[in-house]
Enzyme design. Structure first.
Site: not given
Ligand code: BG6
Length: 466
Positions: A164, A371
């Site tokens: 990320e 995720e």
């Protein structure tokens, strides 16, 4: 019959700083989070990962729980300063041993390890030299990646370089809520460029060392929906796509930046600055797969005002405020949306749409959902953790994932966040995500939640029972 391919992996994920603890033990160097979280006012009620959930000392117990749940794959990150206390140079063998033992324990239970090399805990020593803003950090990252391939490469087949970028660069260099707490978009763009270069260097090393496996990159998957069908909101939503999605995915999947936006940032701020060879690196060393972290979508409207960076860290509904960039766009509450206590919209369809958007723009790239999960204050009834909202959330998202697979997406695994309750960077221990509860009043004892038994059944039936 569920549409999940035969080799599809049912996994779960964590990250080093959020679970390990032992932040200064056995020769580990300090990370930027070890330092930042000790500064007053930086995290929710001063929480930090000094002890976290003590996974460093309870690794065998945790892996036994994974095995009991039937987990087929475990995504975890390596703490760079645990292996290289100064970021480069001298190797901390105790740190290598920890991860080596973890990998062996996983393999002994037929759990496929997926390693994330960087989940935000940069060695402080490298931050002191300029962190992601300087090329020497990318070079140190390549050295660290090579060390990991050398020590673990024969046992680990799935690797992700970064987790990320939008979060650690966006918060580190624009909102200032992560270390190094800078608020300067031009510096953010340059730091982000060094991350892409570090990624390409690590992929190059992976190919040169002939590691038998796949290497990818993990990004936030955040679909954007315009608040209204007005031309202004449509443009705002397209801009959000360009900045929050294309800018982060194109360099690692296409090997180039989105041309129009690149021209704009270079005209406006003179960034990103390329050094000779950067173009080739990005073009020649792209991902084998993309990891998608999906939690929510954002509803977008035009923003004629200032940059807004307020968000909900308390878990008190509606305390979130708005987030947006000056003069461009802002994220607002969807009037019809269903929200978590941390004001994140629950919208499973976004997982199907997001995956299909990736497939459309980038072709048949293999995908892992690295995720997905619900942050909540789990109810405890008669000593049992009855996290039914988490089960409902995950079930709806597995349905959405199945839809994307039926539509032709090459999705190879699903890793709910998180295997165990852990430290949320800015939200403390109050925001729980795990299948396993950690009792902070009882010496961090582990307890199986309702979702633990539910997910066990999902895995056991290969997604048929859910
Ligand atoms: C992702 C991160 O952004 O979301 C995780 O990769 C993080 O590290 C997770 O914990 C959930 O976010 P939060 O802010 O609720 O902890």
């Amino acid at each position: 019959m569920a549409a999940f391919p035969k080799d599809f992996l049912w996994g779960a994920a964590t990250a080093a700083y959020q679970v390990e603890g032992a932040h200064d033990e056995d020769g580990k160097g300090l990370s930027i989070w070890d330092v930042f979280s000790h500064l007053p006012g930086t995290t929710y009620q001063g929480t930090n990962g000094d002890v976290a959930v003590d996974h460093y000392h309870r690794m065998q117990e945790d892996v036994a729980l994974m095995a009991e749940m039937g987990l087929q794959s475990y995504r975890f990150s390596i703490s760079w300063p645990r292996l290289l206390p100064n970021g480069r140079g001298e190797v901390n063998e105790a740190g290598v041993k920890f991860y080596s033992d973890l990998i062996d324990a996983l393999l002994a239970h037929n759990i496929v390890p997926m390693i994330t090399l960087y989940h935000w805990d940069l060695p402080q020593a490298l931050q002191d030299e300029g962190g992601w803003e300087v090329r020497s950090t990318a070079e140190a990252f390549e050295e660290y990646a090579r060390l990991c391939y050398t020590r673990f490469g024969s046992r680990v087949k799935l690797w992700a370089t970064f987790n990320e970028t939008i979060v650690f660069i966006g918060h580190g260099y624009i909102t200032g809520s992560h270390p190094p707490s800078v608020k300067d978009p031009a510096r953010a763009i340059q730091a982000c460029h060094q991350v892409f270069i570090a990624h390409a260097m690590a992929v190059k090393a992976f190919r040169e060392m002939n590691i038998d496996g796949q290497i990818g990159f993990v990004n936030v998957l955040q679909p954007h929906t315009p608040l209204s069908d007005s031309p202004e909101d449509t443009v705002a939503s397209e801009l959000a796509d360009a900045i929050h999605t294309h800018w982060l995915y194109d360099p690692v999947l296409k090997g180039t930046y989105p041309a129009e936006l690149l021209a704009q940032t270079q005209a406006l701020w003179g960034v990103p600055r390329f050094v000779p060879g950067d173009d080739e690196l990005l073009r020649n060393y792209r991902c084998d797969f993309i990891g998608l972290n999906y939690y929510r979508r954002e509803t977008v409207t035009a923003n004629s005002g200032e940059t807004l960076t307020q968000s909900n860290h308390s878990g008190e509904k509606n305390s979130g405020g708005e987030f947006g960039f000056k003069g461009l766009f802002k994220f607002v509450r969807n009037p019809n949306g269903i929200y978590t206590d941390w004001d994140w919209e629950i919208w499973p369809q976004g997982l199907t749409d997001g995956i299909m958007m990736i497939k459309e723009r980038y072709g048949d790239i293999p995908i892992y959902i690295t995720e997905n999960g619900l942050g909540a204050k789990d109810p405890i009834v008669d000593g049992n953790i009855v996290d039914q909202p988490r089960i409902d959330y995950l079930r709806m998202h597995i349905d959405a994932l199945e839809k994307a697979i039926a539509l032709g997406a090459d999705v190879r695994g699903y890793y709910p966040w998180s295997f165990i309750d852990l430290l949320s960077w800015l939200n403390g221990y109050k925001k729980q995500y795990g299948f396993v509860y950690v009792d902070h009043q009882q010496n961090l004892a582990r307890k199986r939640k309702k979702s633990f038994y539910w997910y066990k059944e999902v895995i056991n039936s290969h997604g048929n029972v859910r």
